[in-house]
Design a protein around this motif. Structure first.
Motif, mmCIF file in Angstrom:
data_model
loop_
_atom_site.group_PDB
_atom_site.id
_atom_site.type_symbol
_atom_site.label_atom_id
_atom_site.label_comp_id
_atom_site.label_asym_id
_atom_site.label_seq_id
_atom_site.Cartn_x
_atom_site.Cartn_y
_atom_site.Cartn_z
ATOM 1 N N LEU A 180 1.186 4.144 -2.836
ATOM 2 C CA LEU A 180 0.849 5.532 -2.513
ATOM 3 C C LEU A 180 2.089 6.370 -2.231
ATOM 4 C CD1 LEU A 180 -2.318 4.961 -0.332
ATOM 5 C CD2 LEU A 180 -2.197 5.873 -2.632
ATOM 6 N N ASN A 181 3.240 5.931 -2.736
ATOM 7 C CA ASN A 181 4.420 6.761 -2.488
ATOM 8 C C ASN A 181 4.192 8.124 -3.128
ATOM 9 O OD1 ASN A 181 6.163 7.323 -4.943
ATOM 10 N ND2 ASN A 181 5.752 5.141 -5.207
ATOM 11 N N PRO A 182 4.866 9.158 -2.614
ATOM 12 C CA PRO A 182 4.455 10.529 -2.951
ATOM 13 C C PRO A 182 4.398 10.862 -4.445
ATOM 14 C CG PRO A 182 6.092 10.524 -1.216
ATOM 15 C CD PRO A 182 5.957 9.114 -1.645
ATOM 16 N N THR A 183 5.243 10.252 -5.265
ATOM 17 C CA THR A 183 5.229 10.715 -6.658
ATOM 18 C C THR A 183 4.511 9.766 -7.603
ATOM 19 O OG1 THR A 183 7.421 9.765 -6.971
ATOM 20 C CG2 THR A 183 7.297 12.142 -6.563
ATOM 21 N N MET B 166 0.846 -1.192 0.000
ATOM 22 C CA MET B 166 0.000 0.000 0.000
ATOM 23 C C MET B 166 0.881 1.240 0.000
ATOM 24 S SD MET B 166 -3.068 0.458 -0.195
ATOM 25 C CE MET B 166 -4.211 1.793 -0.123
ATOM 26 N N LEU B 167 1.904 1.203 0.846
ATOM 27 C CA LEU B 167 2.809 2.349 0.905
ATOM 28 C C LEU B 167 3.546 2.525 -0.412
ATOM 29 C CD1 LEU B 167 4.277 1.982 4.497
ATOM 30 C CD2 LEU B 167 2.873 3.843 3.627
ATOM 31 N N LEU C 124 1.305 9.060 -7.983
ATOM 32 C CA LEU C 124 0.108 9.633 -8.618
ATOM 33 C C LEU C 124 0.471 10.652 -9.702
ATOM 34 C CD1 LEU C 124 -3.008 9.928 -8.683
ATOM 35 C CD2 LEU C 124 -2.706 11.790 -7.078
ATOM 36 N N PRO C 125 1.292 11.659 -9.366
ATOM 37 C CA PRO C 125 1.637 12.608 -10.434
ATOM 38 C C PRO C 125 2.336 11.932 -11.613
ATOM 39 C CG PRO C 125 2.705 13.228 -8.361
ATOM 40 C CD PRO C 125 1.811 12.085 -8.056
ATOM 41 N N HIS D 51 9.623 15.611 -1.180
ATOM 42 C CA HIS D 51 9.981 14.289 -0.664
ATOM 43 C C HIS D 51 11.369 13.794 -1.036
ATOM 44 C CE1 HIS D 51 5.978 13.681 0.972
ATOM 45 N NE2 HIS D 51 5.539 14.283 -0.111
ATOM 46 N N GLU E 9 6.115 17.542 -5.737
ATOM 47 C CA GLU E 9 6.187 16.373 -4.848
ATOM 48 C C GLU E 9 7.641 15.934 -4.672
ATOM 49 O OE1 GLU E 9 3.711 15.150 -3.065
ATOM 50 O OE2 GLU E 9 2.353 16.580 -3.984
#
Ligand code: HEM
Lengths: 487, 415
Positions: free
Chosen positions: A184-187, A180-181, A189-190, A289, A285
């Motif tokens: 959903l790591n910070p980049t 899951m992590l 999605l972009p 991060h 992002e």
């Protein structure tokens, strides 16, 4: 026997750190060009096929068919490069990184492999039976949509890997982290949005490129009498085709390629507008991060490549709006054309302002080290008007608004007054070619920026490129009895 | 039209017989004792006629489920009004007592916590519904002539509902409310010239304090709802005036002479709907049904499902209450409600020098374009495929908003 294999020293991999990095990068980029086109064009096929089913527009049907026919070649080549990339290049050159990384992202790779199975089944079925399946158009469209989903998922999974390398979820502890992590790591999605949009834009740009070449070919004056591709030999041999029919065929072809070029370019241009701030959000992002990477991109030597990217983005809009202007002029829509001309001038001025470098040296740390981090009018090497904040951001916002306006007013002009296809000027087609080349170059530059921004890391803060060299040296000679058995 | 017999004891409601006597639908033992009182009441008010007019309106046969969104929005707003009134029975709008009054409501008042949960979940559902309703009227081209004002009043309603949500979020005066108030009341100061003045006016000083709460409370329970009610009235009046025929499916024709086909339909249309010839060429759906019972049934189903959902979520998930507001904390990270994430994310993106520009120019352009849509897109074509000039930019806009929201979620997740 397992003891024997453990006792072997890994033989060294040929090449140096630099040559191997270049090889890895080169093959990866080549693969990317194929794969991205495939994913993007799949969306275009779904759109064209869907539209042709609703409107009975034969041009859309033809475009979808040509793209599906191209898939066979493109997928097989792209997949061959991918296999070569993983098996020989990654495992061979960066084995240490690849194997360890693969272990903690195991399920991501596993599902990635599954999507390949789906892709092979769907894509080759469609490729080999496109005409036959026409009797079941809705089912065929359904398969295209399934293929889209499969490929998006495929890209999403590989984005999990790529973004994880740039912004690992838990810095410094790559093992045992939850999936899951990882997702959903910070980049992630972009990056996923950036690539989804980029793929379609790239596919659109290639459609525009091929169409522009075809249009130029069809309308070449000296070739005019024998232009129809497959009939050329027939005409030469028999003189069988009446002149009038030949001209009509030529005009039909010119109309088609004019239309297809414009259709592709609308995607390349329109979606690049969104990239402005999707890309911006991506960079943001990274800044939040993985500050080191961000710093390298914005202030280190890569900032120069980034500036080239900035220039490329502006050029896409310039080529695009110049095309709109030319096309509208050729269609006799002079009032709207004039507005595009003004937009073009503004875009060029913005471009000239925007490509100023922020410092006259290799990188920002260079001028800091030389105590010259002050404006050039105070004797330093800094150019305050070249800084990203606020100047380049303002250029980007202005570009965005102007390009959006240009796109809207072009579509509107097209909707209000139907445009006769086939009257585009030849120079407008050269603009399409120019735009497509810039899009392609930007795809490559982008890859280079992202991959080098992590340097010296492969997975940020976790494993460096030079770690790979260890594999290239013979292992220390540990006596057999002291070697660990098993993992 | 009224056919009253002078001197007769029982006035007869005189609407077309074939519509059916809906009072007759109610079993006689129930309605019987009330018949005379009803007749008396009807004589004074004309209520039966009004009900007939309200219930037996022609609505298009096609697309009925899509038209349930508007009435569901209305129903949820009504739920909000009622639960709001119940909350007011306990809530005290002062910085010293607001929080404890909610604690009281939570622990000592029967159903108090549930009511709060319903009010919050109602707001969530309302946001979603109003968005989907706006999207449906947009895609179906319902904003076109003569329904420009339906659209504009709708957009204003949308802004009002957003304002309701943000003012409501500040009222509990817990940590979340306090920090929301701090961030939100700060936004106006990015406006040039009048910005600082507006911030001071809202806050009642330079900082968020007791007056901020009182003023926000006044906005939330009186100013905004009054505007909302007025506008809803206008919105519904306009809807009735022009008929529920805005959607492109109603303009579909099947012959190759569309103008003639539509002229035929107008000739056969039932009075008093569709509209009185404001739109000679485009006014009638090919088939209509009566609002009652066809459309009302669908409306009831959708509204009921949503209301049950709101009640259930209000019970099981409820509404959160942080610790009491503490201006001295440095570590608290305010997390906006999901429907404000796009705006919040915009604030994150813009560099300090450009926040004012970003918030007011970009959002301002977006809002103006939304309001001006019916005047920008005056092309009579309604079919989505022939409106790429509005659908493409709208795709940018909607995509942007969704993407910003997702980024916001991702950012909060990775804090
Ligand atoms: C408090 C919020 C609102 C309420 C209570 C409300 C209520 C309604 C109702 C009951 C209808 C008729 C049923 C239907 O078409 O769904 C309707 C129609 C309509 N609404 Fe709304 N609405 C609201 C907000 C909006 C918004 C935000 C917009 C657009 C931005 C909008 C635009 C329209 C239009 C154009 C129609 C006419 C549809 C047609 O004739 O096809 N409304 N509204």
């Amino acid at each position: 026997m397992q003891h024997l294999i453990l006792s072997l020293s890994p033989t060294s991999v040929p090449g140096t750190l630099v040559t191997n990095t270049v090889l890895v990068g080169g093959v990866a980029l080549l693969h990317v060009l194929f794969a991205t086109f495939l994913i993007g064009s799949c969306t275009l096929v779904a759109l064209s096929e869907g539209i042709s089913m609703v409107t009975k527009d034969e041009r859309h049907e033809r475009l979808a068919r040509s793209l599906v026919h191209a898939w066979g070649y493109i997928f097989s080549t792209g997949a061959a490069i991918a296999i070569f990339f993983v098996v020989f290049v990654l495992v061979g050159m960066w084995g240490r990184f690849f194997v360890s990384f693969q272990q903690f992202t195991f399920w991501v790779w596993f599902f990635e492999a599954l999507t390949f199975v789906g892709e092979i089944v769907l894509l080759y079925t469609l490729y080999a039976n496109w005409e036959r399946l026409r009797a079941y158009r809705l089912a065929r469209l359904g398969m295209v949509l399934l293929l889209n989903i499969d490929q998006w998922f495929q890209m999403f999974l590989i984005d999990v890997i790529a973004s994880q390398m740039l912004t690992p979820t838990v810095q410094g502890a790559t093992d045992n982290i939850s999936y899951m992590l990882q997702f959903l790591n910070p980049t992630n999605l972009p990056l996923t949005i950036h690539r989804t949009i980029g793929n379609i834009a790239w596919a659109g740009a290639l459609v525009a490129l091929v169409s522009a070449f075809q249009y130029l070919r069809v309308t070449r004056r000296e070739e005019a009498p024998a232009l129809v591709p497959r009939q050329r030999s027939v005409v030469r041999a028999l003189g069988a085709m009446p002149e009038g029919e030949l001209v009509r065929e030529r005009n039909r072809e010119a109309a088609y390629w004019d239309w297809a070029g414009q259709w592709g370019m609308l995607f390349a241009f329109g979606l690049t507008i969104i990239q402005i701030w999707v890309g911006y959000s991506y960079a943001k992002e990274i800044q939040l991060h993985s500050l080191d990477s961000w710093y390298q991109m914005m202030y280190g030597w890569i900032s120069n490549i980034f500036l080239a990217q900035f220039a490329g983005l502006g050029l896409i809009f310039i080529f695009g709006v110049a095309y709109f202007w030319q096309r509208l002029k050729a269609a006799g829509q002079h009032t709207v054309a004039r507005r595009h001309q003004i937009a073009l001038i503004l875009l060029i001025l913005l471009w000239l302002f925007g490509i100023q470098p922020a410092w006259f040296a290799g990188s920002y740390p260079d001028i800091v080290a030389a105590h010259l981090a002050k404006p050039f009018w105070d004797g330093g090497l800094e150019d305050p008007f070249g800084f990203f904040f606020p100047w380049k951001v303002m250029v980007l916002i202005a570009d965005l608004l102007i390009a959006l306006y240009a796109l809207w007013s072009y579509i509107r002009a097209r909707v209000r007054t139907p445009m006769t296809m086939g009257q585009a000027t030849r120079s407008s087609q050269r603009l399409l070619i120019g735009m497509a080349v810039v899009v392609g170059l930007m795809m490559l530059i982008m890859g280079i920026i992202r991959e080098s921004s992590r340097s010296p890391y492969l997975v940020n803060q976790n494993i460096t490129i030079s770690h790979q060299v260890i594999l290239q040296q013979p292992a220390p000679n540990i006596p057999l009895s002291q070697r660990p058995i098993g993992p | 039209m009224r056919d009253r017999t002078v001197g007769s004891e029982v006035p007869v409601p005189a609407e077309p017989e074939e519509k059916g006597d809906f009072i007759g639908l109610v079993p006689a033992p129930i309605v019987g004792p009330f018949r005379r009182s009803w007749a008396w009441f009807d004589d004074r008010t004309g209520i039966t006629g009004l009900l007939y007019k309200g219930l037996y309106e022609a609505v298009p046969k096609q697309g009925g489920w899509a038209y349930t969104l508007g009435s569901a929005t209305l129903v949820v707003i009504i739920v909000q009004f009622f639960t709001g009134i119940f909350l007011l029975l306990d809530y005290v709008p002062s910085v010293t007592n607001a929080y404890s009054s909610l604690l009281y409501l939570r622990t000592d008042d029967l159903f108090g916590d549930w009511i709060r949960g319903i009010h919050l979940w109602g707001a969530y559902v309302l946001m979603l519904l109003i968005g989907v309703h706006a999207l449906r009227t947009f895609i179906s081209a319902s904003y076109k002539k003569p329904r420009e004002l339906n659209w504009i009043s709708g957009v204003m309603l949308f802004f009002l509902v957003l304002a309701m949500a943000i003012t409501g979020a500040m009222l509990p005066w817990d940590q979340a409310a306090y920090w929301t108030a701090t961030v939100v009341t700060n936004i106006p100061h990015y406006l040039p010239v009048i910005g600082n003045g507006v911030r001071t006016l809202w806050r009642g000083g330079n900082f968020v304090g007791p007056v901020t709460l009182t003023r926000t409370f006044a906005l939330h329970i009186w100013v905004l709802p009054a505007l909302l009610l007025g506008l809803i009235g206008g919105h519904l009046y306009l809807l009735r005036r022009h008929g529920e025929f805005g959607s492109w499916v109603n303009y579909r024709t099947t012959t190759d002479n569309p103008a003639r086909e539509i002229a035929e339909r107008i000739r056969h249309a039932e009075p008093p709907y569709p509209t009185r010839g404001t739109e000679p060429l485009y006014s009638v759906p090919s088939e209509t049904v009566d609002f009652f019972p066809d459309q009302l049934f669908k409306d009831t189903v959708v509204s009921l499902v949503l209301v049950v959902f709101i009640f259930v979520m209000g019970l099981i998930s409820g509404a959160p209450l942080d610790g009491p507001a503490n201006p001295a904390t440095l570590t608290y990270v305010p997390t906006p409600e999901w429907f404000y994430l796009p705006l919040d994310q915009l604030l994150v993106f813009f560099p300090t020098q450009l926040v004012g520009f970003g918030v007011f120019v970009i959002v301002g352009i977006g809002a103006t374009l939304m309001l001006a849509l019916p005047f920008i897109d005056r092309n009579p074509d309604r079919h989505p495929i022939r409106r790429p000039d509005v659908l493409v930019p709208a795709f940018f806009f909607i995509g942007t908003v969704i993407y910003l929201a997702l980024l916001g979620v991702n950012r909060l997740y990775n804090l």
